[in-house]
Design a protein around this motif. Structure first.
Motif, PDB file in Angstrom:
ATOM      1  N   ASN A 261       6.327 -39.370   3.751  1.00  0.00           N
ATOM      2  CA  ASN A 261       7.241 -38.523   2.989  1.00  0.00           C
ATOM      3  C   ASN A 261       8.229 -37.832   3.924  1.00  0.00           C
ATOM      4  O   ASN A 261       9.412 -37.693   3.595  1.00  0.00           O
ATOM      5  CB  ASN A 261       6.466 -37.483   2.194  1.00  0.00           C
ATOM      6  N   TRP A 262       7.748 -37.373   5.076  1.00  0.00           N
ATOM      7  CA  TRP A 262       8.628 -36.727   6.050  1.00  0.00           C
ATOM      8  C   TRP A 262       9.669 -37.728   6.551  1.00  0.00           C
ATOM      9  O   TRP A 262      10.850 -37.400   6.662  1.00  0.00           O
ATOM     10  CB  TRP A 262       7.812 -36.167   7.206  1.00  0.00           C
ATOM     11  N   ASN A 263       9.253 -38.959   6.842  1.00  0.00           N
ATOM     12  CA  ASN A 263      10.186 -39.977   7.315  1.00  0.00           C
ATOM     13  C   ASN A 263      11.236 -40.290   6.252  1.00  0.00           C
ATOM     14  O   ASN A 263      12.412 -40.496   6.569  1.00  0.00           O
ATOM     15  CB  ASN A 263       9.434 -41.233   7.741  1.00  0.00           C
ATOM     16  N   ALA A 264      10.832 -40.316   4.983  1.00  0.00           N
ATOM     17  CA  ALA A 264      11.791 -40.549   3.895  1.00  0.00           C
ATOM     18  C   ALA A 264      12.783 -39.394   3.802  1.00  0.00           C
ATOM     19  O   ALA A 264      13.981 -39.609   3.586  1.00  0.00           O
ATOM     20  CB  ALA A 264      11.055 -40.730   2.573  1.00  0.00           C
ATOM     21  N   PHE A 265      12.305 -38.169   3.967  1.00  0.00           N
ATOM     22  CA  PHE A 265      13.182 -36.999   3.967  1.00  0.00           C
ATOM     23  C   PHE A 265      14.202 -37.092   5.101  1.00  0.00           C
ATOM     24  O   PHE A 265      15.403 -36.875   4.895  1.00  0.00           O
ATOM     25  CB  PHE A 265      12.360 -35.719   4.092  1.00  0.00           C
TER      26      PHE A 265
END
Length: 67
Positions: A53-57
């Motif tokens: 999720n952090w990488n997508a953000f």
């Protein structure tokens, strides 16, 4: 996303933070998750995001898709 108390993590603040109020967040990257906390309240709660999720953000921020 969950919240947790800060543990022994290596926290980093942006080199671009500063200014008159020094408002900023700090980030600690773990093996499976990324913690985010208020730099003015380092003993306060931590937002904990799964790495994917952090990488997508980050990808969305870099592509200017967060408006």
């Amino acid at each position: 996303m969950t919240t947790r108390r800060p543990g022994r993590m290596a926290w980093r603040k942006s080199s671009r933070s500063g200014g008159p109020t020094k408002d900023c967040v700090e980030v600690a990257v773990g093996e499976a998750s990324v913690g985010v906390r208020d730099s003015k309240n380092v003993t306060g709660p931590v937002l904990d995001f799964p790495r994917r999720n952090w990488n997508a953000f980050l990808a969305a921020a870099k592509a200017d898709r967060l408006r």
